[in-house]
Design a protein around this motif. Sequence first.
Motif: not given
Length: 460
Positions: A286-315
């Motif tokens: 995201f930073q080197l390819g899309f030209g995003w800032s580190a803050a924006r890239a970090g905030l977007v990657v939260i979605a990956l781990f939000a799915g990680n946590v959100g599905i946990k009660p159903a596993t």
Amino acid sequence: MTGGARWLALLVAGAFFMEILDATVIAPAAPHIAEDLHVTAVSINVAITAYVLTLAVLIPISGWLTEKFGARRVFGLAVALFTLASAGCAAATSLPMLVATRVLQGVGGAMMVPVGRLVVIRTTAKTDLVRAIAYLTWPALVAPLVAPALGGVLSTYASWRWIFLVNVPLGVVALVLARRPVPDVRSEDPGRLDVRGFLLAACGIAALVFGLEGVAAERPRWAVAAGALVVAVLALAGTVRHLLRDDRPLVDLRILALKTYRVTALGGSAFRAVITAIPFLLPLFFQLGFGWSAARAGLVVIALFAGNVGIKPATTPLMRRFGIRAVMLGSVLLSAACLGGIALLEPGTPLPLLLGLLLLSGIFRSTGFTTYNTVAFADVPTSRMTSANTLMSTVQELGGGLGVAVGALLVRLGAGVGAAGMAAYRFAFVVLAVLLAVPALEAFLLPRTAGNVVAGRAEA
């Protein structure tokens, strides 16, 4: 679970939180660290890999140290060392210095989490094992959820050095709390330490990492890298031969005869390697390819781990409804599909679509890890639990460390075959998806009833 057992599990989870936070928080800050230390952004992978591979090298002796000196003493020393090394990382002025302090962190981590997990597993009845694993997993899942944003925001608006300093107060609290809930588990006869096995394994793993880093370097030294990889193959082959012949080996490879254990140790480690590479590569993509800032890239990657946590009660309900094998196989195949989707992302991709894809990837990451962790000790006798835990911790950390190294290597290889810029990262994501064929095959060959007892599913 009793109240004491619950507090113990939460304390170990807190230590796991620090370890995962430290391993995950670097990726979004990599370009800032690289600029400050005058190296390329991809080169920062060595700081991540050095930490995780130090864990893999030293974890095999954590079981023996626990049996010899007692869990309480070893765990407390590990937390103290990890905390001091975190402060050292924050003070690093060069990449070699950062790597050295990361190795010191790895020494602490190699004793901290495996020893804590061993105590929890050994003091928990098998009927409560799923609940104990849940206590260990839930707080630890919070770390990767907040780490990308924390790393991106701190490196953008403050300094990347703060990403290590956050461990210091957490370590102090853990050190104070560890004096009571950790039982002094030890053995009357710990036996001798398998020094030969340890040295062979350490040599093999170190040579493997050195060789991979050499190939992935900006200016590869092919002769040196090839020599290191040859040494790695010989040393690791010698390690396996020694461990199978020694009467009291460093780790007992014979435990791999249990299919439910083997699928986690081998296929699960391959799955972990691929999945661990994703949160390292995404912020750079995201930073080197899309030209995003580190803050924006970090905030977007939260979605990956939000799915990680959100599905946990159903596993657990998913495993009880469909069986561990079905959920495991589905998680691996759908993770490969998500990697293919990530490779197709463009700077103009609608943000909701991008976030949805990362959310799905996080969901399948979580269900995959949970199935592997649940089935791992399903058929392991209590008498062999220490050795099984040590070997499992080793191969999982090795898989995670090699995942980051392989991810960086694939980006280099992508650039080497003419895939410049974003195309090099696309190449890496596609190859990672193909590599998931290995754990998919192992999951497919697993018996349908595997792990039914620990999952609370009727044998049907």
